[in-house]
Design a protein around this motif. Structure first.
Motif, short mmCIF file in Angstrom:
data_model
loop_
_atom_site.label_atom_id
_atom_site.label_comp_id
_atom_site.label_asym_id
_atom_site.label_seq_id
_atom_site.Cartn_x
_atom_site.Cartn_y
_atom_site.Cartn_z
N ASP A 267 0.95 -1.47 0.06
CA ASP A 267 0.01 0.06 -0.07
C ASP A 267 0.74 0.98 -0.03
O ASP A 267 1.88 1.00 0.55
CB ASP A 267 -0.71 -0.19 1.50
N SER A 378 11.83 1.38 -1.04
CA SER A 378 11.04 2.75 0.48
C SER A 378 11.43 4.19 0.21
O SER A 378 11.25 5.51 0.00
CB SER A 378 10.72 2.59 1.72
N GLU A 384 3.09 2.62 2.64
CA GLU A 384 2.68 3.38 4.17
C GLU A 384 2.91 1.46 4.67
O GLU A 384 3.09 1.53 5.70
CB GLU A 384 1.38 2.89 3.76
N ARG A 385 2.55 0.70 4.12
CA ARG A 385 2.71 -1.46 4.86
C ARG A 385 2.46 -1.94 3.99
O ARG A 385 2.00 -1.91 2.92
CB ARG A 385 1.34 -1.00 5.69
#
Length: 462
Positions: A267, A378, A384-385
């Motif tokens: 996500d 990242s 986000e997760r």
């Protein structure tokens, strides 16, 4: 194709295919690529490990997804460079000109830059990146590239433009290259006879050479004599035919393998996925080549513009953020294991039996490296997760089982795909692969076929 270019006018080529001709219209109407189900031709003793095949005219080009990356130079030299696995009996530079020919024939779409040494640009422009791809390319310009694929970016006259729907096995717009839409014309050559629904039962041999084949036609057993026999029935059925023929070797049917894949769902914060113009829009090479391969496998990453059919829900439930989700597949080197096999079904010799026991310890070391790899990504992506990581059930790449090499004691065919003992028998396809690289195998399969044909023609000429 290459043989026909230089073969004499009196050459006679018989092509036997186990399946029939299932044209694109039939495939779409029936939602399958062959009227012969895989369960009719092989038994899978470990069904949790899937193996995809499509018997019939065009073979697995009917069901492939069209990925056409080249292998990297280190893939050919795992043992000599990194001390693991096996070396291939040729090098990247040996196949480079053949890669170029295949890319032209298939009208491949690919990046203007490339992680490979290339003698010629791709014939088609690249597909559009997704938004996550754009961010990854900006952060890692030498590690992220448009996907190389036979899913057309520009219509070819026989193929439409990729619709990016993720139904690539069927390819409803006929955008990916197949034998049916790209090479069917060679079967119009008067020197070629194509016989469908004719399963080969055995290769006949005498006095150290292959003399012909035994096959079934209309329920009757028939024989065809030949000066040259070429077996190209995939890594599932090449060993099956050899074993039925009594053409044995300690490695025939062993080392069935493909890359190990780990599927990842992420996500994202404020970044939308699914925006690319093809099902797979980007390939990541950040973790592919390098000294790390001494300790854990190299990796190529795919970014998907369609969710995995078996994976987590495609969309988020939060209002306004439904597409802030992306799917990635991490594909890793595999060192084949002898206990993954193809054998003959004792209850029905017409069927092969596939057994997959395990991935190698080397491939499984990827799991420990995966969190670090996601952390590196990242730096470019607002992750986000991590929603899910799971072992992929298949990469749809059947490899191994008739391994090639220089030594007849440790390989079945030589570096030109010629059987070590029966020198007029060629065994083509990914069955010859000593290892599984992170790259898609299909382009290399085709390049190896041209490499083998050129060697054969040169040998005859001399």
């Amino acid at each position: 194709m290459r043989y026909l270019e230089k073969a004499p006018a009196n050459a006679r080529i018989l092509v036997l295919d186990r399946g029939g001709h299932d044209p694109k219209r039939w495939q779409i109407e029936n939602r399958r690529t062959s009227r012969i189900a895989p369960t009719e031709v092989f038994k899978n003793l470990t069904p949790e490990k899937e193996w995809l095949t499509s018997p019939g005219f065009g073979g697995n080009s009917n069901c492939w997804w069209g990925g056409t990356t080249r292998m990297m130079p280190g893939d050919f030299e795992l043992k000599s460079r990194y001390g693991v696995g096996y070396d291939w009996p040729m090098r990247y530079d040996d196949l480079e000109p053949h890669y170029t020919v295949v890319e032209d024939i298939m009208s491949i779409s690919g990046p203007p830059d490339s992680p490979h040494r290339r003698s010629k640009p791709y014939p088609q422009p690249p597909h559009r990146f997704s938004e996550p791809d754009e961010l990854l390319k900006k952060k890692f310009p030498d590690g992220w590239f448009h996907g190389a694929t036979s899913r057309a970016r520009v219509a070819t006259g026989t193929r439409g433009v990729c619709c990016a729907s993720g139904i690539c096995e069927l390819c409803p717009v006929d955008a990916k290259f197949t034998i049916q839409n790209g090479l069917a014309s060679i079967y119009q050559d008067p020197r070629v006879t194509l016989q469908l629904l004719c399963p080969v039962e055995a290769i006949e041999t005498a006095a150290g050479i292959a003399t012909g084949v035994v096959y079934r036609r209309d329920g009757k057993t028939e024989r065809a004599d030949g000066d040259l026999v070429v077996l190209a029935a995939s890594a599932m059925f090449n060993p099956h035919v050899l074993l039925r023929s009594g053409i044995d070797h300690p490695l025939v049917g062993k080392r069935l393998h493909e890359q190990m894949s780990i599927d990842v769902c992420l996500d994202l914060r404020g970044v939308k996925g699914y925006g690319g113009s093809s099902t797979v829009s980007g390939n990541g090479y950040l973790f592919y080549e390098g000294e790390h391969r001494r300790h854990y496998p190299g990796c190529m990453i795919e970014t998907w513009n369609a969710p995995f059919a078996y994976g987590h829900p495609a969309f988020r439930l939060e209002r306004g953020r439904h597409t802030e989700r992306m799917y990635m597949r991490f594909m890793f080197d595999e060192i084949p294991q002898d206990d993954n096999t193809v054998t003959i079904n004792p209850d029905n010799p017409d069927m092969a039996v596939a057994k997959f026991v395990r991935y190698s310890d080397y491939a499984n070391r990827a799991w420990a490296e995966l969190p670090r790899m996601i952390d590196v990504l990242s730096q470019a992506l607002p992750i986000e997760r991590v929603v899910k990581t799971e072992l992929g059930p298949t990469t749809a790449h059947i490899q191994g089982t008739v391994v090639m090499g220089k030594d007849p004691e440790t390989s079945v065919v030589d570096g030109h795909l010629i059987h070590h003992q029966l020198r007029n028998l060629l065994v083509l396809g990914a069955s010859a692969y000593p290892t599984a690289s992170p790259a898609y195998p299909s382009l290399t399969i085709s390049a190896l076929s041209l490499w083998a044909a050129d060697h054969l023609l040169e040998s005859k000429a001399s």
